[in-house]
Design a protein around this motif. Structure first.
Motif, PDB file in Angstrom:
ATOM      1  N   UNK A  81       0.815  -1.212   0.000  1.00  0.00           N
ATOM      2  CA  UNK A  81       0.000   0.000   0.000  1.00  0.00           C
ATOM      3  C   UNK A  81       0.850   1.264   0.000  1.00  0.00           C
ATOM      4  N   UNK A  84       2.060   1.629  -3.594  1.00  0.00           N
ATOM      5  CA  UNK A  84       0.974   2.079  -4.469  1.00  0.00           C
ATOM      6  C   UNK A  84       0.575   3.526  -4.187  1.00  0.00           C
ATOM      7  N   UNK A  88       0.308   6.222  -7.096  1.00  0.00           N
ATOM      8  CA  UNK A  88      -0.906   6.937  -7.451  1.00  0.00           C
ATOM      9  C   UNK A  88      -0.902   8.373  -6.945  1.00  0.00           C
ATOM     10  N   UNK A  90      -1.542   9.255  -4.088  1.00  0.00           N
ATOM     11  CA  UNK A  90      -2.510   9.431  -2.995  1.00  0.00           C
ATOM     12  C   UNK A  90      -2.383   8.308  -2.002  1.00  0.00           C
ATOM     13  N   UNK A  92      -3.340   5.289  -0.049  1.00  0.00           N
ATOM     14  CA  UNK A  92      -4.267   4.171  -0.163  1.00  0.00           C
ATOM     15  C   UNK A  92      -4.338   3.457   1.169  1.00  0.00           C
ATOM     16  N   UNK A  93      -5.502   3.098   1.571  1.00  0.00           N
ATOM     17  CA  UNK A  93      -5.578   2.265   2.780  1.00  0.00           C
ATOM     18  C   UNK A  93      -6.779   1.342   2.709  1.00  0.00           C
TER      19      UNK A  93
ATOM     20  N   UNK B  21      -9.086   6.581  -6.376  1.00  0.00           N
ATOM     21  CA  UNK B  21      -8.151   5.685  -5.691  1.00  0.00           C
ATOM     22  C   UNK B  21      -8.862   4.761  -4.710  1.00  0.00           C
ATOM     23  N   UNK B  25      -8.188   0.863  -4.631  1.00  0.00           N
ATOM     24  CA  UNK B  25      -7.858   0.125  -3.405  1.00  0.00           C
ATOM     25  C   UNK B  25      -8.741  -1.118  -3.272  1.00  0.00           C
ATOM     26  N   UNK B  61      -1.795  -0.715 -12.257  1.00  0.00           N
ATOM     27  CA  UNK B  61      -2.172   0.699 -12.210  1.00  0.00           C
ATOM     28  C   UNK B  61      -1.757   1.419 -13.489  1.00  0.00           C
TER      29      UNK B  61
END
Ligand SMILES: [Zn+2]
Lengths: 93, 195
Positions: A81, A84, A88, A90, A92-93, B21, B25, B61
């Motif tokens: 995470x 990623x 991205x 941003x 992520x969680x 996002x 996720x 992605x």
């Protein structure tokens, strides 16, 4: 290709083990009911070698399907995470 | 409002493409174990599986716009993982440890006059560390091209057609590799399993 169906006691000899082997190796679980497959099943039933081969191949597959496989460790998931999130841009969680 | 579990893969992919996002996720969560498990089954190593997990989802992605929806999302994922594994194999030159099956030492023909019967003792009792080590050792000897076919077909339950799509091979080529892989593994485990 298919052995001629004859009603003799030695019917299973009309197919050679080598032919049956390659069939077995390709179609372990297929329970097909074509005339050729019935012929093959008859051969296997009367042939200890082909029976042993089929059984051992099935067990081989079974072992690899059954051996426990780890689930993702928490640390690996955290890393995934965070990587990623960088990708991205941003969180992520 | 739909709960996340009811949202289709297609919709999650669509939303992810527009920069959602949260949707991405969810997509990762849905498939992370499949990717990690498959990677582990191929490389039998936790660190490599972790690395492949990361590389795969980064690729997902980046390439999300290339996914055309004609195949299942899982098929697409499997092909990304497979490419990853094949590329790493080339980089690390691990081939030396693997056998060659192109000119098979395992003959498709009847190589032993008598095939010994394998033990019927409950295989669960055999799932000890020795057996696990032997399973790992045997499968790591298989060249990657054969190993992936075996795992996709026999362990992950992918059809021959799906495996062919994932590996960009013909269906007969998949079948032939599967046959050789099964025979090879059987032979490697033989001494352990004979009664
Ligand atoms: Zn036979």
């Amino acid at each position: 290709m298919m052995a001629k169906k004859t009603r003799t006691v030695h019917r299973h000899h009309s197919l050679h083990c080598a032919d049956v082997f390659s069939h077995i190796c390709e179609n372990l679980d297929a329970d097909l009911d074509s005339p050729q497959c019935r012929e093959i099943k008859r051969h296997i039933a009367g042939c200890p070698d082909c029976t042993a081969l089929l059984d051992s191949l099935k067990k081989t597959v079974y072992l690899y399907r059954t051996v426990p496989i780890p689930t993702i460790p928490a640390s690996s998931r955290r890393k995934l995470y965070s990587v990623l999130s960088l990708e991205t841009g941003r969180r992520l969680k | 409002m739909k709960t996340v579990s009811h949202i289709s893969d297609g919709e999650l992919i669509e939303r992810s493409r527009t920069g959602d996002t949260h949707a991405f996720t969810q997509l990762v969560k849905r498939y992370e174990q499949l990717v990690y498990g498959f990677s582990y089954k191929v490389c039998r190593d936790k660190e490599k599986a972790e690395e492949t997990l990361q590389d795969t989802f980064i690729n997902v992605y980046r390439k999300l716009s290339q996914f055309n929806g004609e195949s299942k999302f899982s098929t697409w994922l499997y092909s990304i993982v497979t490419n990853n594994c094949l590329m790493k194999r080339r980089k690390r030159k691990l081939d030396t440890e693997m056998v060659s099956l192109d000119d098979p030492p395992v003959s498709d023909k009847h190589e032993q006059r008598t095939i010994p019967a394998w033990t019927d003792s409950p295989i669960s009792s055999l799932m000890n560390s020795e057996l696990r080590a032997r399973l790992d050792k045997a499968i790591l000897k298989l060249p990657m091209e054969y190993r992936v076919v075996f795992i996709l077909r026999d362990v992950e339950n992918q059809t021959a057609e799906e495996a062919a799509k994932i590996l960009k091979l013909s269906v007969p080529a998949v079948k032939s590799r599967l046959r050789r892989a099964r025979l090879f593994l059987r032979k490697e485990l033989n001494d352990l399993m004979v009664e």
